[in-house]
Design a protein around this motif. Structure first.
Motif, PDB file in Angstrom:
ATOM      1  N   ASN A   1       0.861  -1.187   0.000  1.00 12.91           N
ATOM      2  CA  ASN A   1       0.000   0.000   0.000  1.00 12.91           C
ATOM      3  C   ASN A   1       0.892   1.230   0.000  1.00 12.91           C
ATOM      4  O   ASN A   1       1.635   1.468   0.965  1.00 12.91           O
ATOM      5  N   HIS A   2       0.851   1.993  -1.074  1.00 11.14           N
ATOM      6  CA  HIS A   2       1.611   3.241  -1.135  1.00 11.14           C
ATOM      7  C   HIS A   2       0.742   4.386  -0.630  1.00 11.14           C
ATOM      8  O   HIS A   2      -0.406   4.533  -1.052  1.00 11.14           O
ATOM      9  N   TRP A   3       1.314   5.188   0.256  1.00 13.34           N
ATOM     10  CA  TRP A   3       0.617   6.384   0.728  1.00 13.34           C
ATOM     11  C   TRP A   3       1.214   7.605   0.016  1.00 13.34           C
ATOM     12  O   TRP A   3       1.541   8.612   0.622  1.00 13.34           O
ATOM     13  N   ASP A   4       1.339   7.484  -1.302  1.00 16.60           N
ATOM     14  CA  ASP A   4       1.971   8.508  -2.126  1.00 16.60           C
ATOM     15  C   ASP A   4       0.911   9.461  -2.690  1.00 16.60           C
ATOM     16  O   ASP A   4      -0.174   9.020  -3.098  1.00 16.60           O
ATOM     17  N   ASN A   5       1.262  10.734  -2.737  1.00 12.80           N
ATOM     18  CA  ASN A   5       0.337  11.767  -3.198  1.00 12.80           C
ATOM     19  C   ASN A   5       0.711  12.268  -4.588  1.00 12.80           C
ATOM     20  O   ASN A   5       1.844  12.095  -5.053  1.00 12.80           O
ATOM     21  N   ALA A   6      -0.249  12.923  -5.224  1.00 12.36           N
ATOM     22  CA  ALA A   6      -0.046  13.410  -6.585  1.00 12.36           C
ATOM     23  C   ALA A   6       1.052  14.464  -6.667  1.00 12.36           C
ATOM     24  O   ALA A   6       1.678  14.636  -7.714  1.00 12.36           O
ATOM     25  N   ASN A   7       1.303  15.180  -5.561  1.00 14.25           N
ATOM     26  CA  ASN A   7       2.320  16.235  -5.572  1.00 14.25           C
ATOM     27  C   ASN A   7       3.726  15.712  -5.285  1.00 14.25           C
ATOM     28  O   ASN A   7       4.662  16.495  -5.125  1.00 14.25           O
ATOM     29  N   GLY A   8       3.875  14.398  -5.190  1.00 14.88           N
ATOM     30  CA  GLY A   8       5.197  13.805  -4.992  1.00 14.88           C
ATOM     31  C   GLY A   8       5.571  13.542  -3.552  1.00 14.88           C
ATOM     32  O   GLY A   8       6.601  12.929  -3.280  1.00 14.88           O
ATOM     33  N   THR A   9       4.755  14.004  -2.606  1.00 16.59           N
ATOM     34  CA  THR A   9       5.029  13.721  -1.202  1.00 16.59           C
ATOM     35  C   THR A   9       4.529  12.324  -0.845  1.00 16.59           C
ATOM     36  O   THR A   9       3.705  11.741  -1.550  1.00 16.59           O
ATOM     37  N   VAL A  10       5.054  11.807   0.268  1.00 21.00           N
ATOM     38  CA  VAL A  10       4.632  10.490   0.751  1.00 21.00           C
ATOM     39  C   VAL A  10       4.223  10.632   2.205  1.00 21.00           C
ATOM     40  O   VAL A  10       5.045  11.006   3.055  1.00 21.00           O
ATOM     41  N   GLU A  11       2.965  10.372   2.502  1.00 21.51           N
ATOM     42  CA  GLU A  11       2.528  10.418   3.894  1.00 21.51           C
ATOM     43  C   GLU A  11       3.205   9.291   4.665  1.00 21.51           C
ATOM     44  O   GLU A  11       3.159   8.130   4.265  1.00 21.51           O
ATOM     45  N   ARG A  12       3.854   9.650   5.764  1.00 21.13           N
ATOM     46  CA  ARG A  12       4.631   8.713   6.572  1.00 21.13           C
ATOM     47  C   ARG A  12       5.768   8.098   5.757  1.00 21.13           C
ATOM     48  O   ARG A  12       6.130   6.941   5.949  1.00 21.13           O
ATOM     49  N   GLY A  13       6.307   8.883   4.849  1.00 23.93           N
ATOM     50  CA  GLY A  13       7.454   8.438   4.071  1.00 23.93           C
ATOM     51  C   GLY A  13       8.719   9.057   4.627  1.00 23.93           C
ATOM     52  O   GLY A  13       8.764  10.257   4.895  1.00 23.93           O
TER      53      GLY A  13
ATOM     54  N   ASN B   1     -12.615 -19.022   3.253  1.00 21.95           N
ATOM     55  CA  ASN B   1     -12.803 -17.845   2.402  1.00 21.95           C
ATOM     56  C   ASN B   1     -11.977 -17.995   1.130  1.00 21.95           C
ATOM     57  O   ASN B   1     -10.855 -18.482   1.156  1.00 21.95           O
ATOM     58  N   GLN B   2     -12.528 -17.526   0.023  1.00 22.49           N
ATOM     59  CA  GLN B   2     -11.842 -17.642  -1.262  1.00 22.49           C
ATOM     60  C   GLN B   2     -10.759 -16.581  -1.427  1.00 22.49           C
ATOM     61  O   GLN B   2      -9.717 -16.834  -2.009  1.00 22.49           O
ATOM     62  N   ASN B   3     -11.031 -15.375  -0.937  1.00 21.80           N
ATOM     63  CA  ASN B   3     -10.061 -14.296  -1.070  1.00 21.80           C
ATOM     64  C   ASN B   3      -9.189 -14.194   0.177  1.00 21.80           C
ATOM     65  O   ASN B   3      -9.673 -14.373   1.295  1.00 21.80           O
ATOM     66  N   SER B   4      -7.926 -13.915  -0.020  1.00 19.30           N
ATOM     67  CA  SER B   4      -7.026 -13.660   1.115  1.00 19.30           C
ATOM     68  C   SER B   4      -6.050 -12.574   0.702  1.00 19.30           C
ATOM     69  O   SER B   4      -5.643 -12.490  -0.463  1.00 19.30           O
ATOM     70  N   LEU B   5      -5.667 -11.752   1.677  1.00 19.22           N
ATOM     71  CA  LEU B   5      -4.829 -10.596   1.362  1.00 19.22           C
ATOM     72  C   LEU B   5      -3.986 -10.211   2.565  1.00 19.22           C
ATOM     73  O   LEU B   5      -4.480 -10.186   3.688  1.00 19.22           O
ATOM     74  N   MET B   6      -2.719  -9.901   2.298  1.00 15.82           N
ATOM     75  CA  MET B   6      -1.859  -9.288   3.299  1.00 15.82           C
ATOM     76  C   MET B   6      -1.253  -8.040   2.665  1.00 15.82           C
ATOM     77  O   MET B   6      -0.662  -8.110   1.589  1.00 15.82           O
ATOM     78  N   ALA B   7      -1.448  -6.903   3.314  1.00 11.18           N
ATOM     79  CA  ALA B   7      -0.958  -5.636   2.790  1.00 11.18           C
ATOM     80  C   ALA B   7       0.092  -5.062   3.729  1.00 11.18           C
ATOM     81  O   ALA B   7       0.010  -5.225   4.945  1.00 11.18           O
ATOM     82  N   GLY B   8       1.056  -4.366   3.143  1.00  9.66           N
ATOM     83  CA  GLY B   8       2.072  -3.670   3.926  1.00  9.66           C
ATOM     84  C   GLY B   8       2.186  -2.242   3.441  1.00  9.66           C
ATOM     85  O   GLY B   8       2.312  -1.999   2.235  1.00  9.66           O
ATOM     86  N   VAL B   9       2.104  -1.286   4.363  1.00  7.12           N
ATOM     87  CA  VAL B   9       2.249   0.117   3.994  1.00  7.12           C
ATOM     88  C   VAL B   9       3.716   0.359   3.633  1.00  7.12           C
ATOM     89  O   VAL B   9       4.597   0.224   4.466  1.00  7.12           O
ATOM     90  N   ALA B  10       3.954   0.718   2.379  1.00  5.92           N
ATOM     91  CA  ALA B  10       5.298   0.716   1.812  1.00  5.92           C
ATOM     92  C   ALA B  10       6.220   1.739   2.461  1.00  5.92           C
ATOM     93  O   ALA B  10       5.772   2.796   2.928  1.00  5.92           O
ATOM     94  N   ASN B  11       7.510   1.423   2.449  1.00  6.40           N
ATOM     95  CA  ASN B  11       8.519   2.351   2.979  1.00  6.40           C
ATOM     96  C   ASN B  11       9.476   2.821   1.895  1.00  6.40           C
ATOM     97  O   ASN B  11      10.598   3.224   2.171  1.00  6.40           O
TER      98      ASN B  11
END
Length: 704
Positions: A162-174, A441-451
């Motif tokens: 999961n990227h918390w990247d913004n359109a202006n090039g900043t990264v929240e918690r980056g 359950n058919q769907n499974s997911l593990m997400a990591g907020v990217a660094n």
């Protein structure tokens, strides 16, 4: 004079050529130093046989093997169409080989010896790619290929950054520079780092990425940005990676000009249906939507008196004609001064269990508050039997020292995944909830907020790369140990010298307990600096909302410390099973790591260690500082085996870490001392500054 100048220049060039800026991550195909080892590997890698040159994914697999073999072994590796009677090579095949059963998940692969060759076999092209990276990992870490026999299958279906990247090039918690996505250049220029990013993710089995911040801008759904996202998706696709988009729930109003974004409004339904079709015209294999709604000011269905299920199901309906899914985040909490943020997600979503469309998966943070250095597992993982739940970890170190503190997170991920929820009796670990096996359950997911970021080494602190690597490896196979993952990463990234690997692995395994010791011992949580979340601020009592303050959580008073969640202040503990209640509900039996999460403990109460709460708290803060010094000493021992640039970078950051560990220790010990009216234990040296001195440091950080 000219002669000596030339020697100096050549020496400088030679030094620079060996400097490692970290940009290659763990995909360093540097020549193996030991000649005998190179010769052993060369016996198995004389050629690469490919049955289908035209398939993009197979082409990437063969190219990676060629590059890796030539770099690691220092010899040319030819790619041929058919092995015929040749031996000593690598054969890539897409087949239903007998070793690959029908029950294995998509992307599974087998690597085995056959007829004098090594075969990488999978039912899918992407499985062959994963197998190729696995074979290179074996060579990079100097593991024998003789009689190799491996079957590997992903335990989680969707393994996502999961990227918390913004359109202006900043990264929240980056904490590693600006966004890697160059929106102003796309779609006309493809930054080479996109390919490097894709290779790194494919090497650890990550197969999905949500490309923008969950605090989403509607701009990402415009034709202008869909064209840009398409360009990125085209780069990632040959590496088996699908693109997801985080969406703003108010988009029908902000983009479509509708009067409402009510999920039950027919015009809103129509807008999302048409927008979803439009996205697929750009990205036929679009992964789906990620949604943060009615959380921290973000719009959502509750704005119109609707439920989270109403909102998610509307988007799922728009996705019906396609293969994608809807990921709906459960990170929600109300501004209730008399409530307990610990319970909010559970209480809002529990009445909706079983009401979500099959195309919806609810994404839950590993703990109930917000990515604290140590949290009990989120109670939702033990209480939802009719809704697929995804795991959300934070790889970026928002509350873990950001880019200056060495903190290896695999033990944290493992602690959560391995914990038994007892949802269906003993053996109901969190991992079995999220992989779908506990409730079929058919769907499974593990997400990591990217660094990731634009820094040359991608992640700021060199060791932060290990957390990206560890997340991917655990999403593929959560049974791997944190030690095994660390050893792999060290061998691929830093050194294969056995003695040095042992020292570095020891540093990594001790780093998280060390960080917790000097910041949040005994279950303390949420006492960081306001806004920037850096450094200590346990005295914080005023913020935009009460549950953003520190005093809300630690509840320090003249009697004791900790948040009572056993029923007196909050009944949050009752959200867990009886077995968990029996374990954590009794302060005399409770794991000390979770003690102050669930209990308000008197300062003078004797703990299982034989110390009073106040004594134990002091000892842990002081020990944390001493442990950082121990990490520094261990790091000094590996200097001769580590690239000098990397060594100096880590050495400098460890000095910063020591200084800031003392800052945390002094701030918390001096602050809590004012409540206890007790002296610091005589065996410890009191801080050489006052609480007011420490508060001034924090004030400076607020000026940033």
């Amino acid at each position: 004079m000219k002669k000596y100048l030339l020697i100096l220049i050549l020496a400088t060039i030679n030094h620079l050529s060996f400097a490692d800026d970290g940009s290659r991550l763990w995909l360093k195909y540097d020549l193996i130093k030991n000649v005998q080892q190179r010769e052993q590997f060369s016996k198995h890698t004389k050629f690469i046989s490919v049955s289908n040159f035209k398939n993009e994914i197979i082409s990437k697999a063969s190219d990676e093997l060629k590059t890796g073999i030539e770099g690691l072994l220092g010899k040319k590796a030819s790619i041929i169409l058919e092995a015929k009677n040749q031996t000593g090579g690598i054969i890539l095949e897409v087949s239903n080989h007998q070793t690959l059963t029908q029950n294995l998940a998509d992307g599974s692969f087998a690597i085995f010896a056959k007829g004098g060759n090594i075969v990488i076999s999978s039912k899918t092209e992407v499985g062959v790619l994963y197998g190729s990276f696995e074979l290179l990992r074996k060579i990079q870490t100097l593991q024998s290929l003789t009689n190799i026999s491996i079957i590997s299958s992903p335990k989680i279906k969707i393994r996502m950054l999961n990227h918390w990247d913004n359109a202006n090039g900043t990264v929240e918690r980056g904490y590693a520079g600006s966004s890697i996505w160059k929106w102003n250049e796309l779609p006309f220029r493809i930054d080479p780092r996109y390919i490097a990013y894709a290779r790194a993710n494919a090497s650890i089995g990550i197969n999905a990425t949500s490309i923008n911040n969950v605090n989403a801008s509607s701009r990402f759904l415009t034709a202008e940005y869909l064209e840009k996202i398409k360009a990125v998706a085209d780069v990632l696709r040959p590496y088996g990676i699908k693109v997801f988009i985080s969406v703003n729930f108010r988009s029908p109003r902000t983009l479509g000009g509708l009067k409402t974004s009510d999920p039950l409004d027919p015009e809103v339904h129509k807008w999302w249906n048409e927008k979803t079709k439009e996205i697929h015209q750009y990205i036929p294999d679009f992964g789906g939507y990620l949604v943060k709604a009615n959380s921290e000011g973000e719009p959502g269905p509750q704005d119109y008196g609707r439920t989270h299920a109403d909102g998610a199901n509307m988007l799922a309906e728009a996705m019906k004609p396609f293969s994608g899914i809807v990921i709906w985040r459960a990170f929600v909490y109300n501004a209730d001064p008399n409530g307990d943020r610990f319970k909010e997600g559970f209480e809002q979503f529990k009445p909706l269990d079983g009401k979500f469309d099959p195309k919806v998966i609810v994404q839950v943070k590993n703990g109930p508050i917000d990515f604290m250095p140590r949290e009990p597992f989120h109670p939702m993982f033990g209480g939802f039997s009719n809704t697929p739940l995804a795991m959300e970890f934070q790889i970026t170190q928002e509350y873990l020292g950001q880019s200056t503190h060495l903190t290896y997170l695999a033990p944290m991920f493992k602690e959560c995944l391995d914990t038994d929820t007892y949802a269906k009796g003993k053996g109901s670990e969190v991992s079995k909830v999220i992989d779908g096996s506990l409730y079929n359950n058919q769907n499974s997911l593990m997400a990591g907020v990217a660094n990731t970021g634009s820094d040359a080494n991608w992640c700021g602190h060199p060791f932060n790369q290990a957390n990206w690597y560890a997340f991917g490896r655990l999403a593929w196979d959560y049974t791997l140990s944190s030690e095994q993952i660390a050893k792999e990463w060290i061998g691929m990234t830093l050194t294969n010298d056995e003695k040095s690997k042992m020292q570095i692995n020891d540093i990594m395994q001790k780093s998280l307990p060390t960080y917790i010791s000097y910041t949040y011992p005994l279950g303390l949580h949420h006492m960081m600096g306001e806004g920037h979340h850096y450094g200590p601020e346990p005295w914080l009592s005023k913020a935009g909302r009460l549950d953003w303050t520190s005093v809300y959580y630690h509840r320090a008073d003249s009697v004791g410390l900790g948040f009572d969640r056993t029923g007196k202040l909050s009944n949050a503990l009752n959200l867990y099973s009886k077995q968990i209640n029996d374990s954590w509900g009794n302060p005399d039996k409770c794991n000390l790591n979770y003690l102050l999460w669930f209990h308000h403990i008197p300062w003078n109460k004797k703990l299982s260690t034989g110390n009073t709460l106040w004594e134990e708290l002091c000892y842990r803060y002081y020990n944390g500082v001493n442990q950082v010094k121990d990490l520094q000493e261990k790091w000094e021992t590996v200097e001769n085996q580590i690239d000098s640039e990397t060594f100096q970078s880590v050495k400098g950051r460890l000095k910063i870490q020591e200084k800031e560990a003392i800052w945390w220790r002094d701030a918390c010990v001096l602050y809590f001392k004012e409540y206890t009216k007790m002296p610091i234990p005589s065996s410890l040296t009191p801080p050489n500054r006052t609480l007011e001195d420490v508060k001034k440091i924090t004030e400076i950080y607020h000026l940033r």
